[in-house]
Design a protein around this motif. Structure first.
Motif, mmCIF file in Angstrom:
data_model
loop_
_atom_site.group_PDB
_atom_site.id
_atom_site.type_symbol
_atom_site.label_atom_id
_atom_site.label_comp_id
_atom_site.label_asym_id
_atom_site.label_seq_id
_atom_site.Cartn_x
_atom_site.Cartn_y
_atom_site.Cartn_z
ATOM 1 N N LYS A 126 41.955 29.968 40.855
ATOM 2 C CA LYS A 126 40.621 29.493 41.277
ATOM 3 C C LYS A 126 39.638 30.644 41.498
ATOM 4 C CE LYS A 126 41.663 29.138 46.204
ATOM 5 N NZ LYS A 126 42.762 30.130 46.120
ATOM 6 N N ASP A 143 34.281 34.108 47.875
ATOM 7 C CA ASP A 143 35.714 33.814 47.983
ATOM 8 C C ASP A 143 35.974 33.636 49.482
ATOM 9 O OD1 ASP A 143 38.414 33.971 48.355
ATOM 10 O OD2 ASP A 143 38.725 35.753 47.117
ATOM 11 N N THR A 144 36.056 32.381 49.919
ATOM 12 C CA THR A 144 36.158 32.145 51.366
ATOM 13 C C THR A 144 37.491 32.631 51.929
ATOM 14 O OG1 THR A 144 36.963 29.893 51.029
ATOM 15 C CG2 THR A 144 34.581 30.173 51.326
ATOM 16 N N GLY A 145 38.493 32.766 51.052
ATOM 17 C CA GLY A 145 39.781 33.316 51.500
ATOM 18 C C GLY A 145 39.586 34.693 52.115
ATOM 19 N N TYR A 148 38.834 34.636 55.851
ATOM 20 C CA TYR A 148 40.024 34.464 56.711
ATOM 21 C C TYR A 148 40.854 35.749 56.704
ATOM 22 C CZ TYR A 148 38.699 29.622 57.034
ATOM 23 O OH TYR A 148 37.996 28.476 57.305
ATOM 24 N N ALA A 194 46.316 35.749 57.121
ATOM 25 C CA ALA A 194 45.120 34.903 57.028
ATOM 26 C C ALA A 194 45.500 33.431 57.115
ATOM 27 C CB ALA A 194 44.395 35.182 55.717
ATOM 28 N N SER A 195 46.597 33.093 56.470
ATOM 29 C CA SER A 195 47.059 31.707 56.477
ATOM 30 C C SER A 195 47.413 31.257 57.898
ATOM 31 C CB SER A 195 48.262 31.606 55.538
ATOM 32 O OG SER A 195 48.795 30.322 55.568
ATOM 33 N N ALA A 198 44.144 30.926 59.901
ATOM 34 C CA ALA A 198 43.337 29.808 59.413
ATOM 35 C C ALA A 198 43.702 28.458 60.028
ATOM 36 C CB ALA A 198 43.455 29.725 57.891
ATOM 37 N N GLY A 225 38.083 28.231 47.822
ATOM 38 C CA GLY A 225 38.916 28.300 49.026
ATOM 39 C C GLY A 225 39.886 27.145 49.092
ATOM 40 N N ARG A 226 40.027 26.587 50.311
ATOM 41 C CA ARG A 226 40.991 25.491 50.499
ATOM 42 C C ARG A 226 40.307 24.193 50.937
ATOM 43 N NH1 ARG A 226 43.177 29.592 49.290
ATOM 44 N NH2 ARG A 226 45.326 30.279 49.622
ATOM 45 N N ILE A 228 36.683 23.662 50.618
ATOM 46 C CA ILE A 228 35.254 23.707 50.229
ATOM 47 C C ILE A 228 34.741 22.296 49.894
ATOM 48 C CG2 ILE A 228 33.542 24.817 48.759
ATOM 49 C CD1 ILE A 228 35.194 26.724 50.551
ATOM 50 N N ARG A 276 53.447 29.403 52.209
ATOM 51 C CA ARG A 276 51.988 29.428 52.418
ATOM 52 C C ARG A 276 51.369 28.071 52.069
ATOM 53 N NH1 ARG A 276 47.347 33.011 50.869
ATOM 54 N NH2 ARG A 276 48.705 34.657 50.128
ATOM 55 N N ASP A 280 49.189 25.830 54.520
ATOM 56 C CA ASP A 280 47.795 25.480 54.190
ATOM 57 C C ASP A 280 47.610 23.966 54.031
ATOM 58 O OD1 ASP A 280 47.261 28.156 54.238
ATOM 59 O OD2 ASP A 280 47.167 28.428 52.063
ATOM 60 N N ARG A 283 48.486 21.968 57.870
ATOM 61 C CA ARG A 283 47.765 22.158 59.142
ATOM 62 C C ARG A 283 46.905 20.923 59.442
ATOM 63 N NH1 ARG A 283 44.405 26.568 56.088
ATOM 64 N NH2 ARG A 283 42.796 25.234 55.238
HETATM 65 O O1 DC Z 1 42.677 32.362 48.899
HETATM 66 P P1 DC Z 1 43.396 33.429 49.806
HETATM 67 O O2 DC Z 1 44.796 33.691 49.408
HETATM 68 O O3 DC Z 1 42.574 34.657 49.866
HETATM 69 O O4 DC Z 1 43.386 32.771 51.260
HETATM 70 C C1 DC Z 1 44.051 33.346 52.334
HETATM 71 C C2 DC Z 1 44.314 32.285 53.363
HETATM 72 O O5 DC Z 1 43.106 31.889 53.962
HETATM 73 C C3 DC Z 1 44.922 31.014 52.850
HETATM 74 O O6 DC Z 1 46.342 31.060 52.875
HETATM 75 C C4 DC Z 1 44.420 29.969 53.771
HETATM 76 C C5 DC Z 1 43.138 30.521 54.279
HETATM 77 N N1 DC Z 1 41.972 29.857 53.735
HETATM 78 C C6 DC Z 1 41.583 28.688 54.323
HETATM 79 O O7 DC Z 1 42.255 28.190 55.216
HETATM 80 N N2 DC Z 1 40.449 28.074 53.916
HETATM 81 C C7 DC Z 1 39.736 28.578 52.931
HETATM 82 N N3 DC Z 1 38.594 27.959 52.557
HETATM 83 C C8 DC Z 1 40.131 29.793 52.294
HETATM 84 C C9 DC Z 1 41.281 30.391 52.713
#
Ligand code: DC
Length: 324
Positions: A126, A143-145, A148, A194-195, A198, A225-226, A228, A276, A280, A283
């Protein structure tokens, strides 16, 4: 009497023309038009003055006044004509501009901002797809990841626990979207951390607010992201959910890490990804899931270019639809 009546009529007519000109914003035309009227009125005034005064003046003064007046009459008499020609030329020019502007206004029907929401699990492709789309359409990409990851990294750098919501929220509030360093944040352990970070609602609230502020940038944005499509930009006109089998994603991550020279086991990567995904997707707050109106794209057997062409078709359709 005749003079007053004619002047009033001229002034009334000029005022009406000026109002009309200003309405369609031909400002300079209106100005030139008034200048024309003023000069015209001046000629009337000089003429009236000469005719009414000369019987009372001595012969020599009357003849001088007639000469000077005649001269002024001729000189000023030409200028209203010049002004009128200028006004007419400007009117044509402004009319052309106005028509041209109307064409541009048709373009305004294009959305002034357009958001593309991309979600998916880790290593689904993505991020690469989001960057490719943003490049192609000239949109801003987030990149919203990374946001986090930045929170996790800030806590890790200060040896702070990853599960302290108060500290994590404080860190989240200081994240500057313009200073996210992809290289520094790309480490595997930062992604894991980050996970964990988050899952905390206070962290998500803080980051979602800054992501939403980013999403409204012009001319458009691509956020990946996850959450969006479900939380950050639920009204995005295009939502994509990118997925791929865990094995394919683990292989991509494995190749990526290997090519950077690091030593890594494929099985470890796969186990990490599965863990992971579970975190993700499991949660309570904003779990990873496709929005109800998201287009699913499985990239297990797809290269980035094919994925991009698929996405482009959907985006172009949405862009065309938003013009009407
Ligand atoms: O996409 P990434 O691997 O960089 O993201 C790292 C962590 O951030 C992912 O495991 C969960 C969290 N994340 C999230 O909860 N919401 C998002 N919009 C982006 C990432």
């Amino acid at each position: 009497m005749y003079f007053i009546l004619t002047s009033s009529l001229i002034v009334a007519f000029a005022y009406a023309v000026e109002r009309l000109a200003l309405k369609i914003r031909f400002g300079l035309f209106a100005l030139l038009f008034w200048l024309f009227v003023f000069q015209f009125a001046l000629i009337f005034a000089i003429d009236a003055l000469l005719q009414n005064l000369s019987p009372y003046l001595p012969a020599w003064l009357s003849s001088l006044a007639t000469t000077v007046g005649g001269f002024a009459f001729v000189t000023i008499g030409i200028t209203p004509l010049i002004t009128l020609v200028l006004a007419a030329a400007y009117l044509l020019f402004a009319l052309g501009n106005w028509l041209f502007d109307r064409d541009e206004k048709d373009d305004v029907l294009l959305p002034s901002r357009f958001t593309i929401a991309i979600d998916g699990p880790a290593a689904s492709g993505k991020g690469t797809l989001a960057r490719r789309i943003a490049d192609y359409y000239g949109y801003h990409h987030l990149d919203t990841g990374l946001t986090y990851r930045a929170v996790a990294k800030a806590l890790m750098d200060q040896n702070m626990p990853l599960d302290d919501e108060f500290l994590a929220e404080k860190a989240a509030r200081t994240i500057d979207l313009a200073k996210l360093d992809r290289t520094a944040l790309s480490a595997h352990d930062v992604g894991e951390a980050a996970s964990k970070v988050a899952i905390m609602p206070a962290v998500r609230r803080a980051l979602v607010a800054s992501q939403q502020a980013f999403a409204i940038r012009s001319p458009g944005t691509v956020l990946d992201g996850r959450d969006i499509g479900t939380v950050v930009c639920p009204d995005a006109p295009v939502k994509l959910y990118i997925t791929a089998s865990p094995e394919a994603r683990a292989k991509r991550r494995y190749d990526e890490i290997k090519s950077s020279g690091a030593c890594v086991q494929y099985d470890d990567i796969l186990a990490d990804l599965v863990r992971r995904d579970a975190r993700d997707m499991g949660r309570t707050d904003s779990p990873l899931k496709p929005a109800a109106d998201a287009h699913l794209l499985d990239t297990t057997e797809m290269d980035i270019e094919t994925a991009f062409l698929n996405a482009k078709t959907l985006i172009d359709q949405a862009l065309a639809g938003s013009k009407h």
